[in-house]
Scaffold this motif. Structure first.
Motif, short mmCIF file in Angstrom:
data_model
loop_
_atom_site.label_atom_id
_atom_site.label_comp_id
_atom_site.label_asym_id
_atom_site.label_seq_id
_atom_site.Cartn_x
_atom_site.Cartn_y
_atom_site.Cartn_z
N GLY A 155 31.13 40.85 40.97
CA GLY A 155 31.29 39.41 40.81
C GLY A 155 31.81 38.99 39.45
N GLY A 156 31.15 37.95 38.90
CA GLY A 156 31.58 37.37 37.64
C GLY A 156 31.33 38.24 36.43
N LEU A 157 30.53 39.30 36.57
CA LEU A 157 30.27 40.17 35.42
C LEU A 157 31.54 40.88 34.96
CD1 LEU A 157 26.81 41.64 36.46
CD2 LEU A 157 27.27 40.11 34.52
N THR A 158 32.51 41.03 35.85
CA THR A 158 33.77 41.65 35.46
C THR A 158 34.58 40.73 34.55
OG1 THR A 158 34.89 40.85 37.46
CG2 THR A 158 33.86 43.02 37.57
N THR A 159 34.26 39.42 34.57
CA THR A 159 34.87 38.47 33.65
C THR A 159 34.02 38.31 32.40
OG1 THR A 159 35.90 37.23 35.47
CG2 THR A 159 35.61 36.06 33.37
N ALA A 160 32.71 38.29 32.59
CA ALA A 160 31.80 38.05 31.47
C ALA A 160 31.80 39.19 30.46
CB ALA A 160 30.38 37.82 31.99
N GLU A 180 26.42 38.65 40.99
CA GLU A 180 26.35 37.57 40.00
C GLU A 180 27.61 36.74 40.13
OE1 GLU A 180 24.15 36.47 37.94
OE2 GLU A 180 22.68 38.09 37.78
N SER A 181 27.46 35.44 40.30
CA SER A 181 28.66 34.60 40.36
C SER A 181 29.33 34.52 38.99
CB SER A 181 28.31 33.20 40.87
OG SER A 181 27.43 32.54 39.99
N PHE A 182 28.54 34.67 37.94
CA PHE A 182 29.11 34.75 36.60
C PHE A 182 28.32 35.71 35.72
CE2 PHE A 182 29.91 33.10 32.22
CZ PHE A 182 31.25 33.47 32.17
N GLY A 183 27.09 35.37 35.41
CA GLY A 183 26.27 36.23 34.55
C GLY A 183 26.11 35.64 33.17
N SER A 213 44.90 25.29 47.47
CA SER A 213 45.37 24.19 46.63
C SER A 213 44.22 23.32 46.14
CB SER A 213 46.38 23.32 47.39
OG SER A 213 45.75 22.60 48.44
N ARG A 214 43.01 23.56 46.68
CA ARG A 214 41.86 22.72 46.30
C ARG A 214 40.70 23.57 45.79
NH1 ARG A 214 39.61 20.04 50.41
NH2 ARG A 214 40.72 21.06 52.11
N VAL A 215 41.02 24.71 45.18
CA VAL A 215 40.01 25.55 44.55
C VAL A 215 40.44 25.86 43.12
CG1 VAL A 215 38.65 27.67 44.68
CG2 VAL A 215 39.53 26.65 46.80
N ASP A 216 39.65 25.43 42.17
CA ASP A 216 39.95 25.69 40.76
C ASP A 216 38.92 26.64 40.17
OD1 ASP A 216 42.32 24.46 39.98
OD2 ASP A 216 41.38 22.50 39.76
N VAL A 217 39.31 27.34 39.14
CA VAL A 217 38.40 28.23 38.41
C VAL A 217 38.03 27.57 37.09
CG1 VAL A 217 38.14 30.47 37.27
CG2 VAL A 217 39.38 30.31 39.45
N VAL A 218 36.72 27.41 36.88
CA VAL A 218 36.19 26.88 35.62
C VAL A 218 35.06 27.80 35.18
CG1 VAL A 218 35.12 24.94 34.43
CG2 VAL A 218 36.74 24.51 36.31
N LEU A 270 36.73 22.45 45.37
CA LEU A 270 35.78 23.53 45.14
C LEU A 270 36.02 24.10 43.75
CD1 LEU A 270 36.07 25.36 48.59
CD2 LEU A 270 34.16 23.92 47.83
N VAL A 271 34.93 24.40 43.05
CA VAL A 271 35.01 24.98 41.72
C VAL A 271 34.38 26.37 41.75
CG1 VAL A 271 34.30 24.79 39.31
CG2 VAL A 271 34.94 22.74 40.59
N ALA A 272 35.16 27.37 41.39
CA ALA A 272 34.68 28.76 41.32
C ALA A 272 34.45 29.12 39.86
CB ALA A 272 35.69 29.71 41.95
N ASN A 273 33.46 29.97 39.62
CA ASN A 273 33.18 30.39 38.25
C ASN A 273 34.22 31.36 37.71
OD1 ASN A 273 30.83 28.89 37.88
ND2 ASN A 273 29.53 30.47 38.73
N THR A 274 34.80 32.17 38.59
CA THR A 274 35.74 33.21 38.18
C THR A 274 36.86 33.35 39.20
OG1 THR A 274 34.53 34.95 39.35
CG2 THR A 274 33.88 34.51 37.05
N ASP A 275 37.90 34.10 38.83
CA ASP A 275 38.97 34.39 39.78
C ASP A 275 38.43 35.17 40.98
OD1 ASP A 275 40.94 33.17 38.22
OD2 ASP A 275 41.31 35.01 37.07
N GLU A 276 37.46 36.05 40.75
CA GLU A 276 36.87 36.82 41.84
C GLU A 276 36.17 35.90 42.84
OE1 GLU A 276 35.37 40.13 44.11
OE2 GLU A 276 37.09 39.79 42.81
N GLU A 277 35.44 34.92 42.34
CA GLU A 277 34.77 33.99 43.25
C GLU A 277 35.78 33.14 44.02
OE1 GLU A 277 31.46 30.36 43.20
OE2 GLU A 277 31.82 31.52 41.37
N ARG A 278 36.87 32.77 43.36
CA ARG A 278 37.92 32.03 44.06
C ARG A 278 38.49 32.87 45.20
NH1 ARG A 278 43.47 31.06 44.25
NH2 ARG A 278 44.00 28.82 44.46
N ARG A 279 38.72 34.16 44.92
CA ARG A 279 39.24 35.04 45.96
C ARG A 279 38.27 35.12 47.14
NH1 ARG A 279 38.27 39.73 47.89
NH2 ARG A 279 36.63 40.16 46.35
#
Length: 409
Positions: free
Chosen positions: A332-337, A310-313, A185-190, A165-174
């Motif tokens: 969501g991802g706006l806290t990273t963007a 927003e998963s990322f923004g 072990s099978r979720v990465d952030v990209v 699984l690929v998450a856009n941000t640490d928040e989405e991974r959580r």
């Protein structure tokens, strides 16, 4: 690459086309540049589309006939997935066993297709959620409809069966771990990227001249699909308060087309602008190409992204790359963007008065806007599609190793 419900070749900003379309196309481009051949499968929405299109070197787009060409919403598409799977499998048969090395599915509808193909072809399945039903339902906009339980169950199934699984941000991974029980072990952030050749700092006065915007006009830009989830109504309400309480004659450009539940009330924003008494200061701009969108970002005093989720923004990153501060929801991802207090301001809830207060300094303080804009450019440069592609290839390799080890046990 599975993008069942929306084509990466569609113009973002209307219908179901948005950030995910940009993501699939830009990632495919960078993969192709690295020697990875990409076949994108998407549902055909017109009888005039060619069954197969060599979109760019290394990228082949398959328009899969699955259900009527038009008149279907995303909620109608689960019933068409069997037809979609059948036609995708036909391509593998025509090219011979082992033609595909890996599947990357985008959004839950594509993930459902991917789980079937994964078993049929014996190749790894990497999945990107982009948005998740449980997250959306926890923060619904007023007037929006909750995601159906069928989608929730479908997403849970994808999490169980996908190899990676690929998450856009640490928040989405959580969220994937806590709400869906994903294997950590099978979720990465990209992080998604931004095309820094298109979205870059440019002369604001020249951009305003090209768009017919006054040189000194305080301008707020909203860009995205017109639907309750994106909260464009909040931007208009904040603009009205800026005029009433802050004596700032802010104008607004709303760029995009109706989508989702917004299709049910196509004139709602125009009606709201009239009710608020700001209709003369609001421009409704149909979806535009990326070069024109970059001009709007550069012309803006501030870009507002008040989404409920927003998963990322991507809009936030694109605007910052053009040297414009962003006021966005702290979701969501706006806290990273958005780097809060550095490249813009994050707002804790969806109160128009809080947005008006956050927007006001960028509309009136030229020095603040200039210094914040310079920091925004530097921040956006951290998010390139080249870096996204390199990180994604590492995820593909990890997924292949994991599947190989699982099969060897």
């Amino acid at each position: 690459m599975l993008s069942a419900h929306t084509s990466p070749l569609e113009q973002p900003g209307t219908g179901d086309a948005g950030g995910m379309n940009v993501y699939v196309l830009e990632l495919s481009r960078r993969l192709a540049q690295r020697g990875v051949a990409v076949d994108v499968f998407t549902r055909a929405t017109s009888r005039h589309l060619p069954p197969v299109l060599d979109a760019e070197p290394g990228i082949r787009v398959h328009h899969v006939a699955a259900g009527p060409f038009d008149g279907l919403t995303k909620n109608d598409l689960p019933a068409q997935l069997c037809s979609f799977v059948r036609d995708v499998m036909r391509v593998d048969v025509e090219n011979g066993p082992g033609y595909f090395d890996l599947i990357h599915s985008h959004y839950w509808l594509s993930g459902q297709v991917g789980t079937v193909l994964r078993e049929r072809w014996g190749v790894p399945l990497v999945h990107s959620m982009h948005t998740m039903a449980k997250v959306k339902n926890a923060a619904l906009a007023e007037g929006d409809s909750p995601e159906p339980m069928g989608r929730v169950w479908g997403e849970e199934e994808i999490v169980r069966h996908a190899d990676w699984l690929v998450a856009n941000t640490d928040e989405e991974r959580r969220e994937l771990l806590e709400l869906y029980g994903a294997d950590p072990s099978r979720v990465d952030v990209v992080h998604p990227g931004v095309d820094l050749d298109v979205f870059s700092a440019r002369d604001r006065a020249a951009a305003r001249s090209r768009l017919g915007v006054g040189r000194e006009t305080p301008l707020i830009v909203f860009a995205g699909r017109i639907q309750p989830l994106k909260a464009p109504d909040l931007v208009l309400k904040a603009a009205a308060l800026l005029r009433q309480r802050h004596d700032i004659p802010a104008e607004v450009a709303v760029i995009g087309g109706a989508s989702g539940s917004g299709l049910e009330r196509p004139t709602e924003l125009q009606d709201l602008a009239r009710e608020l008494g700001i209709a003369e200061g609001v421009r409704f701009v149909p979806t535009v190409d990326q070069a024109r969108l970059a001009d709007w970002y550069a012309a803006a005093s501030v870009v507002c992204v008040p989404s409920y989720n927003e998963s990322f923004g991507l809009v936030a990153i694109e605007a910052q790359a053009c040297g414009t501060p962003v006021v966005a929801a702290r979701v969501g991802g706006l806290t990273t963007a958005v780097a809060d207090g550095v490249t813009g301001t994050l707002v804790d809830d969806h109160d128009p008065s809080q947005y008006a207060a956050a927007l006001a300094p960028y509309l009136t303080d030229t020095g603040l806007r200039t210094t914040t804009g310079a920091k925004a450019v530097a921040h956006a440069e951290l998010f390139s599609w080249e870096a996204t592609a390199d990180r994604m290839i590492a995820c593909y390799e990890a997924a292949a190793r994991w599947r190989h080890a699982k099969e060897a046990r």
